[in-house]
Design a protein around this motif. Structure first.
Motif, PDB file in Angstrom:
ATOM      1  N   ASP A   1      12.482 -24.764 173.018  1.00  0.00           N
ATOM      2  CA  ASP A   1      11.705 -24.177 171.943  1.00  0.00           C
ATOM      3  C   ASP A   1      12.378 -22.935 171.405  1.00  0.00           C
ATOM      4  O   ASP A   1      11.824 -21.846 171.445  1.00  0.00           O
TER       5      ASP A   1
ATOM      6  N   ASP B   1      14.982 -21.184 168.245  1.00  0.00           N
ATOM      7  CA  ASP B   1      15.548 -21.315 166.916  1.00  0.00           C
ATOM      8  C   ASP B   1      17.015 -20.932 166.937  1.00  0.00           C
ATOM      9  O   ASP B   1      17.517 -20.387 167.915  1.00  0.00           O
TER      10      ASP B   1
ATOM     11  N   GLY C   1      11.806 -32.227 166.654  1.00  0.00           N
ATOM     12  CA  GLY C   1      11.975 -32.914 165.393  1.00  0.00           C
ATOM     13  C   GLY C   1      11.224 -34.224 165.386  1.00  0.00           C
ATOM     14  O   GLY C   1      10.750 -34.704 166.413  1.00  0.00           O
ATOM     15  N   HIS C   2      11.157 -34.809 164.210  1.00  0.00           N
ATOM     16  CA  HIS C   2      10.478 -36.092 164.063  1.00  0.00           C
ATOM     17  C   HIS C   2      11.480 -37.125 163.633  1.00  0.00           C
ATOM     18  O   HIS C   2      11.965 -37.125 162.515  1.00  0.00           O
TER      19      HIS C   2
ATOM     20  N   SER D   1      16.949 -33.207 157.975  1.00  0.00           N
ATOM     21  CA  SER D   1      15.575 -33.345 157.510  1.00  0.00           C
ATOM     22  C   SER D   1      14.631 -33.651 158.651  1.00  0.00           C
ATOM     23  O   SER D   1      13.423 -33.632 158.471  1.00  0.00           O
TER      24      SER D   1
ATOM     25  N   VAL E   1      14.389 -32.038 161.568  1.00  0.00           N
ATOM     26  CA  VAL E   1      13.916 -30.905 162.363  1.00  0.00           C
ATOM     27  C   VAL E   1      13.461 -29.775 161.464  1.00  0.00           C
ATOM     28  O   VAL E   1      13.756 -29.738 160.287  1.00  0.00           O
ATOM     29  N   ASN E   2      12.767 -28.868 162.051  1.00  0.00           N
ATOM     30  CA  ASN E   2      12.388 -27.590 161.484  1.00  0.00           C
ATOM     31  C   ASN E   2      13.622 -26.893 160.904  1.00  0.00           C
ATOM     32  O   ASN E   2      14.633 -26.808 161.570  1.00  0.00           O
ATOM     33  N   PRO E   3      13.545 -26.378 159.672  1.00  0.00           N
ATOM     34  CA  PRO E   3      14.745 -25.793 159.049  1.00  0.00           C
ATOM     35  C   PRO E   3      15.353 -24.636 159.826  1.00  0.00           C
ATOM     36  O   PRO E   3      16.550 -24.387 159.718  1.00  0.00           O
ATOM     37  N   ARG E   4      14.558 -23.965 160.651  1.00  0.00           N
ATOM     38  CA  ARG E   4      15.141 -22.867 161.417  1.00  0.00           C
ATOM     39  C   ARG E   4      16.009 -23.388 162.549  1.00  0.00           C
ATOM     40  O   ARG E   4      16.768 -22.636 163.136  1.00  0.00           O
ATOM     41  N   ARG E   5      15.884 -24.663 162.853  1.00  0.00           N
ATOM     42  CA  ARG E   5      16.659 -25.199 163.960  1.00  0.00           C
ATOM     43  C   ARG E   5      17.699 -26.195 163.487  1.00  0.00           C
ATOM     44  O   ARG E   5      18.253 -26.952 164.287  1.00  0.00           O
ATOM     45  N   LYS E   6      17.967 -26.194 162.204  1.00  0.00           N
ATOM     46  CA  LYS E   6      18.889 -27.178 161.645  1.00  0.00           C
ATOM     47  C   LYS E   6      20.247 -27.116 162.328  1.00  0.00           C
ATOM     48  O   LYS E   6      20.806 -28.134 162.702  1.00  0.00           O
TER      49      LYS E   6
END
Lengths: 222, 281
Positions: free
Chosen positions: A38, A40, B197-198, B252, B254-259
């Motif tokens: 979890d 970033d 992510g999805h 696309s 995952v969350n953009p902060r975790r790209k």
């Protein structure tokens, strides 16, 4: 209800169907591990940078709320790849330096040796320290140890790039510096973790020595 | 099927099964009038030359594990004799409701049709994934129509190309390449899932496999021409192409902060494969 069960029975033996997003066995297991990932991008980068400064012994306080296994897995994988590839490159360059006629030969075995040793070290050593400290009475957390050792490999990744230089004495200097940096990182953080109990300081020394041994091993594989 | 059961059916179950049969008959007959669906289950009858063609994809339309082994000999019979009405129905009744639209009667078509259909699917997926056109009408098409044959061919082909290029330890090279790619695709998908992510597991495997196509091309070029500078250039170009193709799908999911966290391992895998291509002598 009988009908529905029969319908499932008719189609259930077909074998593979399209994997649903909320898979039957997948999601439950995955969900229980997402807590360790979890993080970033900026958090990971922050932890990587802080692994380069060995004297601040505050790594555990940084990761306390949110230890992550992402660093462990991907930094060790990067290290495996870098060792395997640059080991081959460095061997070639060294032989070229001494004997101008050698040609490039690629030894796939490097990959196996590198993978086995790095992954083995990364998994076993924190585990061993966890059990050791638990036996000696401290209260460690396994995930935090894995996180710590995982990030300590980052210096080796950077050093491996520098180890391509075929000058032998320079390579020794580089690896000693990198090994010392990484070992100090581990040792200082471990020391701040055990909170000044003198009898556990031996474990700190052991961690330091093990990390140096890993550095020497990396040098020999290059 | 239930007619081979020894357990007697409950009355209401029997009537429900009859109802379902009627629906299936109706759908089969509406799609093709050539086959008369029959009730008995399909026993293995090696003597009957059915022109069934086991579709090469085990995952999609014809999920037929109990097919008789005579089907393997069928590809040598180019044109189908008119199929007897016996064993095809129970399988075709299972083909219909698989979610790929009204099923063409895949069991009675010539082998070439099935192969052509799968090949065209591979080609269309390839075009959608590797040559993405930002103005195309239906961006999600490749995702819906995923298949695993394309990735399988590309991975095996890359392993073979590397193995041919190697002068020593050929089988080890193939093993390393194949394991790296197959395990790598699985681990990359798991990585995305773990980061919250999805993504659908097999879809992602399929997409990562298709994105290997540029590296395949690069491997062929490197196999033919053994100049180091050329190899470096070709591999860099194809590597960039592969990463560019994989980027939209991964980012696309995952969350953009975790790209970056999701994309870095993809990059690492392609770089390591690229290095293998360059380094094999």
């Amino acid at each position: 209800m009988d009908i529905k069960l029969r319908c499932v029975g008719l189609t259930g033996t077909e074998g593979f169907e399209q994997q649903p997003a909320n898979g039957w066995k997948g999601m439950f297991n995955i969900l229980s591990y997402t807590q360790y990932f979890d993080v970033d991008t900026d958090v990971v980068v922050n932890r990587l940078i802080s692994s380069l400064y060995p004297n601040a012994g505050d790594f555990f306080s940084k990761i306390d709320a949110n230890p992550d296994l992402y660093g462990l897995i991907w930094i060790s994988t990067t290290l495996v790849f870098v060792l395997a590839s640059f080991g081959n490159c460095a061997t070639y360059l060294m032989e070229k330096h001494t004997d101008k006629t050698t040609s490039w030969s690629f030894d796939v075995n490097y990959m196996n040796v590198a993978a086995g040793s790095i992954y083995g070290y990364a998994i076993v050593v924190p585990l061993a320290f966890y059990f050791l400290l638990q036996y000696l009475g401290s209260k460690p957390s396994l995930v935090q140890f894995w996180c710590l050792w995982g990030y300590s490999f980052f210096v080796f990744v950077l050093a491996s790039f520098l180890l391509l230089i075929p000058v032998e004495i320079l390579r020794w200097i580089i690896i000693i510096l990198a090994g010392a940096a990484s070992a100090c990182f581990v040792a200082f953080n471990l020391k701040s973790h055990i909170e000044g109990r003198a009898d556990l300081s031996l474990t700190v020394v052991a961690a330091f020595l093990l990390q140096m041994a890993l550095a020497i091993f990396i040098k020999s594989k290059h | 099927m239930s007619h081979g059961d020894t357990i007697p059916l409950h009355q209401s179950s029997q009537s429900d099964i009859d109802e379902i049969e009627n629906l299936i008959h109706a759908s089969v007959q509406s799609s093709s009038a050539t086959v008369l669906p029959a009730r008995p289950p399909s026993p293995p009858r090696a003597s009957i030359p059915i022109s069934t063609s086991p579709s090469p994809s085990p995952f999609i339309s014809s999920n037929l594990p109990p097919l008789p082994p005579s089907n393997q000999k069928v590809p040598s019979v180019p044109s189908a004799p008119p199929p007897p009405p016996l064993p095809s129905s129970s399988s075709s009744s299972r083909v219909a409701p698989t979610g790929f639209g009204p099923a063409p009667n895949t069991l009675t078509e010539p082998v070439w049709d099935t192969v052509k259909r799968d090949l065209s699917r591979i080609v269309s997926n390839l075009k959608l994934v590797v040559f993405p056109n930002p103005y195309r009408e239906d961006p999600g098409k490749a995702l819906r129509d995923w298949d695993l044959w394309g990735p399988f061919f590309f991975i095996v082909f890359l392993g073979l190309a590397l193995s041919w290029s190697a002068s020593v330890k050929k089988s080890e090279v193939f093993a390393v390449a194949f394991a790296l790619l197959a395990a790598g695709a699985v681990i990359l998908t798991l990585n995305v899932l773990l980061l919250g992510g999805h993504i659908i597991f097999f879809q992602s495997l399929s997409l990562l496999g298709y994105c290997l196509f540029p590296l395949d091309v690069g491997a062929i070029v490197c196999m033919l021409k053994d100049n180091v500078i050329l190899k470096v250039i070709v591999v860099s170009v194809t590597l960039a192409w592969s990463s560019w193709a994989a980027y939209p799908f991964m980012s696309s999911a995952v969350n953009p902060r975790r790209k970056a966290l999701a994309l870095y391992p993809v990059f690492l895998m392609y770089v390591s494969v690229g290095f293998l291509i360059i380094a094999i002598d």
